[in-house]
Design an enzyme around this catalytic site. Structure first.
Site: not given
Ligand code: ADE
Ligand code: ZN
Length: 330
Positions: A8, A10, A188, A191, A269-270
């Site tokens: 997971h 992005h 998703h 969250e 995640d990011d």
């Molecule tokens: N798009 C990019 N990062 C995200 C995240 N952490 N949660 C949901 N959508 C996203």
């Molecule tokens: Zn995500």
């Protein structure tokens, strides 16, 4: 080093400020300086603002070569941290906004995965995602593109974006369309919305995994349902702390979910937005959940078992895990 795997992350959110500045220069673009803080990192205030900053940085990824470089540089960094397998979630909606076709989007990502495998020995796959706040019709459009252009390295479908404002059931048609084309799905859920939305997601969408999914922990019956269905959670603790969903590991449900028998994995995640990385997620879990190498290898095993990957590659990766983790566990 324990072999790691990530399910997971992005893709457009993997590019650190240095790479985004490099891409902006290459594409002769001015970047809005307010997306950076005084420390040089990305600056955002809450989740919806984060999504806006994300859009601004994603706008610098404009060509197949850009996508190749973002993919390659992320995977190379993961390999350095001991990752043997990473699935990156890409967003064709973002590249379309920058004038790229789906074919070009796919071409760049595939080149990045192949080059990273050749240079760093890391295996990668791409999960194509739609964005829930762009609506159900746009999600259907992405579903059609994915199904119409199969590629062995594009191995799944998912959905990100504003979970609180856009419940899962309205995307059932898009998910069914992709699932009917033969691709596995994740979404998703749990969250920014609570257990009712997680239940809605698993009851209305053909998903084998959940992005985050951690707020299912608020409903014990739902946790049992997730165990019974064999659904794997793509848990992202560092992301949850950065966005304020949980304070720290003392209130994060990861340990409880594991104890209840839920299959969990560790994910970034990011990463540059949330000051994390796949290696850091493993390090933090080891420290705060008091896990030894076997415990950590369990996350990698769960990830490889739930990976959207062909069976021969899964077997190869599990053998690499067993070799790297110092012997097969029962
Ligand atoms: N798009 C990019 N990062 C995200 C995240 N952490 N949660 C949901 N959508 C996203
Ligand atoms: Zn995500």
């Amino acid at each position: 080093m324990i072999p790691k795997a990530e399910l997971h992350v992005h893709l457009e959110g993997t590019a650190p400020p240095e790479l985004v500045r490099r891409l902006a220069k290459r594409n002769r673009m001015d970047l809005p300086e307010e997306i950076f803080g005084d420390d040089g990192n990305y600056h955002w205030t809450d989740f919806l603002h984060f999504l806006k900053v994300y859009d601004a940085t994603a706008a610098t990824i404009r060509t197949p070569e850009d996508y190749r470089d973002v993919t390659y540089e992320y995977l190379a960094g993961c390999a350095e941290e001991g990752a043997i397998y990473v699935e990156v979630m890409s967003s064709p909606d973002h590249s379309a906004a920058n004038g790229m076709s789906y074919a070009n989007h796919q071409e760049g990502i595939v080149a990045g995965i192949e080059d990273a495998r050749a240079d760093h020995g890391i295996e990668g796959r791409c999960i194509v995602t739609c964005v829930r706040h762009f609506g159900a019709e746009q999600a259907m459009e992405v579903a059609r593109q994915v199904a119409a252009r199969p590629h062995p390295l594009v191995s799944g479908f998912g959905m990100g974006g504003d979970e609180a404002g856009f419940p899962p059931a309205q995307f059932a048609r898009a998910f069914k369309y992709v699932a009917d084309s033969g691709l596995p799905c994740t979404v998703h859920a749990g969250e920014w919305a609570g257990p009712d939305r997680v239940r809605e997601a698993i009851e209305t969408l053909p998903v084998q995994r959940l992005g985050h999914g951690v707020r299912a922990a608020e409903d014990p019956a739902l946790v049992q349902e997730i165990v019974a269905r064999g659904i794997t959670l793509e848990v992202c603790p560092g992301s949850n702390f950065a966005t304020g969903i949980y304070r720290d590991f003392s209130d994060h449900p990861l340990a409880r979910l594991r104890a209840d028998g839920v299959k969990t994995t560790l994910n970034s995640d990011d990463p540059p937005y949330f000051a994390t990385s796949v290696g850091r997620e493993y390090d933090e879990a080891a420290e705060h959940l008091e896990l030894d190498d076997d415990g950590l290898a369990g996350f990698t095993r769960n990830a490889l078992k739930a990976a959207f990957v062909d069976e021969p590659t899964r077997e190869t990766l599990l053998a690499r895990l067993d070799a790297g983790a110092g012997g097969k566990s029962p």
